[in-house]
Write an enzyme that holds these catalytic residues in place. Structure first.
Site, PDB file in Angstrom:
ATOM      1  CE  LYS A 145      -3.128  13.217  -2.671  1.00 40.32           C
ATOM      2  NZ  LYS A 145      -4.120  14.324  -2.619  1.00 40.32           N
ATOM      3  CD  GLU A 146      -1.303  12.850   4.942  1.00 43.65           C
ATOM      4  OE1 GLU A 146      -1.914  12.182   5.796  1.00 43.65           O
ATOM      5  OE2 GLU A 146      -1.469  14.071   4.787  1.00 43.65           O
ATOM      6  CG  ASP A 170      -9.149   9.661   6.133  1.00 43.49           C
ATOM      7  OD1 ASP A 170      -9.856  10.235   5.281  1.00 43.49           O
ATOM      8  OD2 ASP A 170      -8.079   9.086   5.851  1.00 43.49           O
ATOM      9  CG  ASN A 199     -10.038   3.940   6.174  1.00 46.05           C
ATOM     10  OD1 ASN A 199     -11.229   3.694   6.358  1.00 46.05           O
ATOM     11  ND2 ASN A 199      -9.552   5.168   6.116  1.00 46.05           N
ATOM     12  N   GLY A 204       0.826  -1.199   0.000  1.00 42.68           N
ATOM     13  CA  GLY A 204       0.000   0.000   0.000  1.00 42.68           C
ATOM     14  C   GLY A 204       0.856   1.243   0.000  1.00 42.68           C
ATOM     15  CB  VAL A 205       2.253   3.510  -1.903  1.00 45.72           C
ATOM     16  CG1 VAL A 205       1.636   3.298  -3.279  1.00 45.72           C
ATOM     17  CG2 VAL A 205       3.060   4.797  -1.875  1.00 45.72           C
ATOM     18  N   GLY A 232      -8.878 -10.284   6.826  1.00 46.36           N
ATOM     19  CA  GLY A 232      -9.854 -10.184   5.750  1.00 46.36           C
ATOM     20  C   GLY A 232      -9.362  -9.384   4.565  1.00 46.36           C
TER      21      GLY A 232
END
Length: 295
Positions: free
Chosen positions: A104-105, A231, A236, A101-102, A197
């Protein structure tokens, strides 16, 4: 790339690590750490320091400037190296796998933790590097309340503080709220259990109504503890046969935050929009918000 960092890490000696640590400490006070300060911390001669710095710059561990004076900053690969060095010494990780996973932060990798006392099987874990401040310090300060009022801060300060915040909230919520267990935190890096999962947006649920209710139940549990994810979305939330897990917590706020209700509504709205779009399940946002806040 983390593969390059790992390869270079294996080739580094204690002097290289001392230089990186010296620059890290200096960046608490300077945008560009003066060469004289690095020399004092490392106790290296000028010629040795110059030779080592050239190598670190060539390997993208450090960047330098000559204006208005000779100064240096640690770069992402260098900061990753310091965190890896500590995590390896602690026995938290023994190998790093693929990038999974990549954003912006943050950058997220698979990793391996050896069993304690050499008993049992190696454990798959998640290694997350925070990258706050990579693009714009002003943008990060504007969107992160915990950075308000900080006149001087470097990207490593922003990334380290974000990781510290995320580590703290995960420890606070686990195990009452369904989040992956935190195993370690150093600098801008977190090591956690692998989330169970698959991500919600990738999954076709057989009983979407049950999963929606479970997600909202977890949101309510977080609120009862005094927090809001702020968020939350299908990107997520992990779903599995036993329930759900929430990840990515650096933007959480307390329920006393002046925009708490607005942020809670945004979280709930994101979730409801996903279930309405994908499963034609329609629920009243205001009613759910009221139930969560007044439970």
């Amino acid at each position: 790339m983390i593969d390059d960092v790992v390869k270079l890490f294996k080739e580094m000696d204690s002097k290289d690590l001392r230089i990186l640590a010296g620059i890290e400490i200096g960046m608490k006070h300077f945008e560009w750490v003066p060469a004289e300060d690095i020399m004092k911390y490392t106790r290296l001669s000028h010629s040795d320091l110059e030779f080592k710095l050239k190598k670190l710059i060539r390997n993208n561990m450090v960047i330098g400037t000559n204006q208005p004076y000779e100064g240096y900053q640690i770069y992402f690969d260098g900061y990753d190296t310091l965190a890896l060095n500590t995590l390896v010494k602690r026995g938290t990780i023994s190998a790093i796998g693929d990038e999974i996973g990549v954003g912006k932060e943050s950058v997220v990798h698979e990793a391996v933790k050896e069993p304690e006392l050499s008993f049992g099987e190696p454990q798959g874990v998640i290694l997350k590097f925070h990258r706050e401040g990579r693009t714009s310090f002003k943008s990060v300060k504007r969107t992160r309340s915990h950075l308000e009022g900080k006149e001087h801060f470097s990207w490593i300060y922003a990334a380290r503080l974000a990781a510290k915040r995320e580590a703290a909230i995960i420890k606070e919520l686990y195990p009452d709220v369904s989040v992956p267990k935190l195993l370690d935190n150093n600098r801008h890096a977190l090591v956690m259990d692998v989330a169970k999962g698959t991500l919600l947006y990738k999954t076709k649920l057989e009983d979407p109504e049950w999963f929606l209710n479970e997600i909202l139940r977890q949101v309510a549990l977080v609120y009862e503890k005094g927090y809001i994810h702020s968020d939350l979305s299908e990107y997520n939330i992990f779903v599995n046969e036993n329930g759900v897990q929430f990840i990515d917590w650096p933007q959480y706020v307390e329920v006393s935050h002046p925009h708490a209700e607005e942020l809670l509504e945004r979280d709930v709205t994101n979730v409801l929009k996903h279930f309405k779009r994908k499963y034609q399940i329609d629920k009243d946002t205001k009613e759910i918000i009221s139930e969560i806040m007044n439970n």
